[in-house]
Scaffold this motif. Structure first.
Motif, mmCIF file in Angstrom:
data_model
loop_
_atom_site.group_PDB
_atom_site.id
_atom_site.type_symbol
_atom_site.label_atom_id
_atom_site.label_comp_id
_atom_site.label_asym_id
_atom_site.label_seq_id
_atom_site.Cartn_x
_atom_site.Cartn_y
_atom_site.Cartn_z
ATOM 1 N N PHE A 152 0.904 -1.045 -0.143
ATOM 2 C CA PHE A 152 0.083 -0.022 -0.166
ATOM 3 C C PHE A 152 0.754 1.296 -0.126
ATOM 4 C CE2 PHE A 152 -2.175 3.553 1.903
ATOM 5 C CZ PHE A 152 -3.430 3.515 1.491
ATOM 6 N N VAL B 33 -9.877 5.113 0.059
ATOM 7 C CA VAL B 33 -9.068 4.109 -1.217
ATOM 8 C C VAL B 33 -10.040 4.741 -2.263
ATOM 9 C CG1 VAL B 33 -8.668 1.935 -2.185
ATOM 10 C CG2 VAL B 33 -8.340 2.170 0.197
ATOM 11 N N LEU C 83 -3.581 -0.930 -3.436
ATOM 12 C CA LEU C 83 -4.430 0.024 -2.345
ATOM 13 C C LEU C 83 -5.580 -0.996 -1.782
ATOM 14 C CD1 LEU C 83 -4.868 3.112 -4.554
ATOM 15 C CD2 LEU C 83 -3.097 2.817 -2.746
#
Length: 301
Positions: free
Chosen positions: A194, A220, A244
């Motif tokens: 991430f 996100v 993500l």
């Protein structure tokens, strides 16, 4: 408590007796100040602790990785303490790594350059994860980049390295999965991936712009909107969005997908640019033939 050392100051280790002459400040963080310095082993990065516990953890982590034959960052050359400002202060001497932090590296915010850097970051993460560890505090400031084709990148500041399954030892809010509502702070490979995706995004759109989005809407979905709104990022969307959402099985899988996306991005050069490149190449060939013909003519005279 941080300390300030002026250029020319000599730091002498109490236990090992090595002396280091300070050249300049190379970086500052919450746990330490890093100086470019000269010592018995040449130029080093001298990390002077503000938070001794975190810096000591970094030293232990680096020693452990070196013992396993899995050193990923600069080698640790010395661990000692010196009398600074009337009190003992822990310091580390590490190999000097040429380069500037990614957030200060000038490359015109070209995605293909950021992708070349990210591939090298993912290679480090893949090996770190294989050792059962998570980097934790990945961000542009912890990635040093040196010019080249492609640029050379290295990850520094291993103070946040955490065994998988525990809470991450250190993090920066802007690159923290939990702060974006994308998961918790448990140390797992997806936590690093991430942050790797956000590091790439910050390199392309700018850290200030990413922070502005963060201050307005932390989700996100907002990050995916940024990616979809920028045509330069279209080839990299299949790489970034799964990161993500925590969907990559490993750093290696993400790296291989990034390499394929980079190839696709380079092949998607606008026709006008391809024509320009072709004309430049043709001109270069013509000039070369002219020079060769001229040289042959002069030899016959």
């Amino acid at each position: 408590m941080s300390v300030e050392l002026r250029p020319g100051t000599v730091v002498c280790g109490r236990w090992h007796g090595n002396a280091y002459r300070i050249e300049r400040v190379a970086g500052r963080g919450a746990t330490a100040t890093v100086y470019a310095a000269w010592g018995p082993m040449g130029r080093v990065a001298l990390k002077v602790a503000a938070d001794e516990a975190c810096v000591l953890v970094e030293a232990v982590t680096l020693r452990d990785l070196e013992a396993r034959g899995a050193a990923l960052g600069p080698f640790l050359r010395d661990v000692d303490e010196a009398d600074i400002g009337g009190r003992p202060v822990l310091f580390l001497a590490l190999d000097w790594v040429e380069g500037v932090p990614l957030n200060r590296f000038s490359f015109g915010r070209r995605p293909e350059v950021a992708a070349a850097v990210l591939e090298q970051i993912l290679d480090v993460l893949e090996r770190l994860h294989a050792a059962g560890l998570v980097f934790g505090d990945l961000k542009p400031a912890n990635v040093l980049v040196a010019p080249g084709s492609p640029p050379r990148a290295g990850v520094v500041d291993f103070g946040g390295v955490t065994p998988q399954g525990r809470l991450v030892r250190a993090h920066s809010e802007l690159y923290d999965r939990a702060a974006w509502g994308a998961g918790g702070r448990t140390a797992d490979p997806a936590y690093d991936l991430f942050a790797a995706a956000l590091t790439f995004l910050a390199a392309v759109i700018g850290e200030a712009r990413l922070a502005a989005f963060f201050n307005r809407k932390r989700s996100v979905a907002a990050l995916c909107d940024i990616i979809r709104a920028d045509s330069r990022l279209a080839p990299y969307r299949p790489v970034l969005e799964p990161a993500l959402h925590g969907r990559w099985a490993s750093a290696g899988a993400m790296r291989r997908a990034l390499a394929a996306a980079s190839d696709a991005g380079l092949s998607a050069v606008p026709p006008r640019d391809r024509l320009t490149a072709g004309l430049v190449g043709a001109c270069a060939v013509a000039v070369a033939w002219f020079l060769l013909a001229s040289a042959a003519w002069w030899e016959r005279q």
